[in-house]
Design a protein around this motif. Sequence first.
Motif, PDB file in Angstrom:
ATOM      1  N   GLU A 117       0.832  -1.197   0.000  1.00  0.00           N
ATOM      2  CA  GLU A 117       0.000   0.000   0.000  1.00  0.00           C
ATOM      3  C   GLU A 117       0.869   1.250   0.000  1.00  0.00           C
ATOM      4  N   GLN A 118       0.756   2.040  -1.076  1.00  0.00           N
ATOM      5  CA  GLN A 118       1.577   3.244  -1.171  1.00  0.00           C
ATOM      6  C   GLN A 118       0.803   4.466  -1.635  1.00  0.00           C
ATOM      7  N   ASN A 119      -0.380   4.262  -2.187  1.00  0.00           N
ATOM      8  CA  ASN A 119      -1.137   5.412  -2.667  1.00  0.00           C
ATOM      9  C   ASN A 119      -2.614   5.268  -2.277  1.00  0.00           C
ATOM     10  N   GLN A 120      -3.384   6.307  -2.558  1.00  0.00           N
ATOM     11  CA  GLN A 120      -4.803   6.353  -2.172  1.00  0.00           C
ATOM     12  C   GLN A 120      -5.597   5.208  -2.793  1.00  0.00           C
ATOM     13  N   ALA A 121      -5.352   4.889  -4.050  1.00  0.00           N
ATOM     14  CA  ALA A 121      -6.086   3.809  -4.726  1.00  0.00           C
ATOM     15  C   ALA A 121      -5.787   2.453  -4.077  1.00  0.00           C
ATOM     16  N   ALA A 122      -4.515   2.216  -3.757  1.00  0.00           N
ATOM     17  CA  ALA A 122      -4.138   0.955  -3.102  1.00  0.00           C
ATOM     18  C   ALA A 122      -4.741   0.888  -1.701  1.00  0.00           C
ATOM     19  N   PHE A 123      -4.785   2.022  -1.000  1.00  0.00           N
ATOM     20  CA  PHE A 123      -5.365   2.032   0.332  1.00  0.00           C
ATOM     21  C   PHE A 123      -6.869   1.787   0.263  1.00  0.00           C
ATOM     22  N   LYS A 124      -7.522   2.303  -0.762  1.00  0.00           N
ATOM     23  CA  LYS A 124      -8.959   2.054  -0.938  1.00  0.00           C
ATOM     24  C   LYS A 124      -9.206   0.550  -1.128  1.00  0.00           C
ATOM     25  N   LYS A 125      -8.353  -0.112  -1.900  1.00  0.00           N
ATOM     26  CA  LYS A 125      -8.476  -1.562  -2.093  1.00  0.00           C
ATOM     27  C   LYS A 125      -8.278  -2.288  -0.762  1.00  0.00           C
ATOM     28  N   LEU A 126      -7.324  -1.828   0.027  1.00  0.00           N
ATOM     29  CA  LEU A 126      -7.080  -2.423   1.338  1.00  0.00           C
ATOM     30  C   LEU A 126      -8.318  -2.286   2.233  1.00  0.00           C
ATOM     31  N   LEU A 127      -8.957  -1.127   2.225  1.00  0.00           N
ATOM     32  CA  LEU A 127     -10.176  -0.935   3.016  1.00  0.00           C
ATOM     33  C   LEU A 127     -11.309  -1.839   2.529  1.00  0.00           C
ATOM     34  N   GLU A 128     -11.385  -2.072   1.232  1.00  0.00           N
ATOM     35  CA  GLU A 128     -12.399  -2.993   0.700  1.00  0.00           C
ATOM     36  C   GLU A 128     -12.178  -4.407   1.247  1.00  0.00           C
ATOM     37  N   LEU A 129     -10.917  -4.820   1.350  1.00  0.00           N
ATOM     38  CA  LEU A 129     -10.605  -6.135   1.919  1.00  0.00           C
ATOM     39  C   LEU A 129     -10.974  -6.176   3.406  1.00  0.00           C
ATOM     40  N   VAL A 130     -10.689  -5.097   4.125  1.00  0.00           N
ATOM     41  CA  VAL A 130     -11.055  -5.019   5.547  1.00  0.00           C
ATOM     42  C   VAL A 130     -12.571  -5.152   5.686  1.00  0.00           C
ATOM     43  N   ASN A 131     -13.309  -4.457   4.859  1.00  0.00           N
ATOM     44  CA  ASN A 131     -14.767  -4.524   4.905  1.00  0.00           C
ATOM     45  C   ASN A 131     -15.285  -5.925   4.603  1.00  0.00           C
ATOM     46  N   ALA A 132     -14.577  -6.671   3.776  1.00  0.00           N
ATOM     47  CA  ALA A 132     -15.008  -8.021   3.417  1.00  0.00           C
ATOM     48  C   ALA A 132     -15.025  -8.960   4.624  1.00  0.00           C
ATOM     49  N   PHE A 133     -14.231  -8.663   5.660  1.00  0.00           N
ATOM     50  CA  PHE A 133     -14.263  -9.494   6.865  1.00  0.00           C
ATOM     51  C   PHE A 133     -15.633  -9.459   7.531  1.00  0.00           C
ATOM     52  N   GLY A 134     -16.345  -8.348   7.377  1.00  0.00           N
ATOM     53  CA  GLY A 134     -17.695  -8.252   7.942  1.00  0.00           C
ATOM     54  C   GLY A 134     -18.643  -9.285   7.366  1.00  0.00           C
ATOM     55  N   GLU A 135     -18.402  -9.708   6.149  1.00  0.00           N
ATOM     56  CA  GLU A 135     -19.239 -10.720   5.512  1.00  0.00           C
ATOM     57  C   GLU A 135     -18.898 -12.130   5.989  1.00  0.00           C
ATOM     58  N   LEU A 136     -17.679 -12.334   6.473  1.00  0.00           N
ATOM     59  CA  LEU A 136     -17.231 -13.668   6.874  1.00  0.00           C
ATOM     60  C   LEU A 136     -17.378 -13.934   8.367  1.00  0.00           C
ATOM     61  N   ASN A 137     -17.255 -12.910   9.180  1.00  0.00           N
ATOM     62  CA  ASN A 137     -17.213 -13.092  10.623  1.00  0.00           C
ATOM     63  C   ASN A 137     -18.520 -12.708  11.279  1.00  0.00           C
ATOM     64  N   TYR A 138     -18.883 -13.475  12.294  1.00  0.00           N
ATOM     65  CA  TYR A 138     -20.023 -13.148  13.134  1.00  0.00           C
ATOM     66  C   TYR A 138     -19.587 -12.097  14.131  1.00  0.00           C
ATOM     67  N   SER A 139     -20.401 -11.090  14.333  1.00  0.00           N
ATOM     68  CA  SER A 139     -20.079 -10.062  15.310  1.00  0.00           C
ATOM     69  C   SER A 139     -21.362  -9.595  15.973  1.00  0.00           C
ATOM     70  N   LYS A 140     -21.290  -9.380  17.274  1.00  0.00           N
ATOM     71  CA  LYS A 140     -22.426  -8.825  17.999  1.00  0.00           C
ATOM     72  C   LYS A 140     -22.580  -7.354  17.679  1.00  0.00           C
ATOM     73  N   LYS A 141     -21.491  -6.753  17.231  1.00  0.00           N
ATOM     74  CA  LYS A 141     -21.510  -5.327  16.912  1.00  0.00           C
ATOM     75  C   LYS A 141     -21.930  -5.136  15.463  1.00  0.00           C
ATOM     76  N   ARG A 142     -22.440  -3.974  15.211  1.00  0.00           N
ATOM     77  CA  ARG A 142     -22.837  -3.634  13.856  1.00  0.00           C
ATOM     78  C   ARG A 142     -21.618  -3.584  12.944  1.00  0.00           C
ATOM     79  N   ILE A 143     -21.787  -3.992  11.729  1.00  0.00           N
ATOM     80  CA  ILE A 143     -20.693  -3.962  10.754  1.00  0.00           C
ATOM     81  C   ILE A 143     -20.424  -2.518  10.359  1.00  0.00           C
TER      82      ILE A 143
END
Length: 151
Positions: A117-143
């Motif tokens: 990760e070195q630029n804004q576009a790469a960081f946006k992709k990284l955040l998309e991957l972080v968000n994808a964990f919400g689809e895989l993991n159970y959480s009592k907290k809101r996604i």
Amino acid sequence: MKQIRLSDTDRAYLAGFLDGDGSIYVRAKPNSTYRFGYQIAPAIVFFQSAKSKDSFEKMCTLMPFGSLRERKDGVCEYTVQRLDDLEEMIRLVEPFVRLKKKQIALLKKVLDCKKREQNQAAFKKLLELVNAFGELNYSKKRIRRYIARRD
């Protein structure tokens, strides 16, 4: 980083423990001191009742990294967060993990993207991957959905 040598039995034991009483996640913590406004914090965590602390500590000695703490709610937690340590943990358990295969695969992508990760576009992709964990993991907290800031 030096690779840990464990028997396949120990590696399978760790993988089974992770599948049953573990968690794999990545958080994007708002932090204005970071270049794009978020600190990306991946982790592999094992949980066990403090009633079984002695046997849990023995399991934790298989891994020469991470940290062990006893929470106020009576749960012991062993957390691996350093990037090199996470990569080594993945190497150890990946062939044996059954229930958390998708989380392991996604964590590998996050770690790879985080390294590059070195630029804004790469960081946006990284955040998309972080968000994808919400689809895989159970959480009592809101996604939460993290969105890259524009500078």
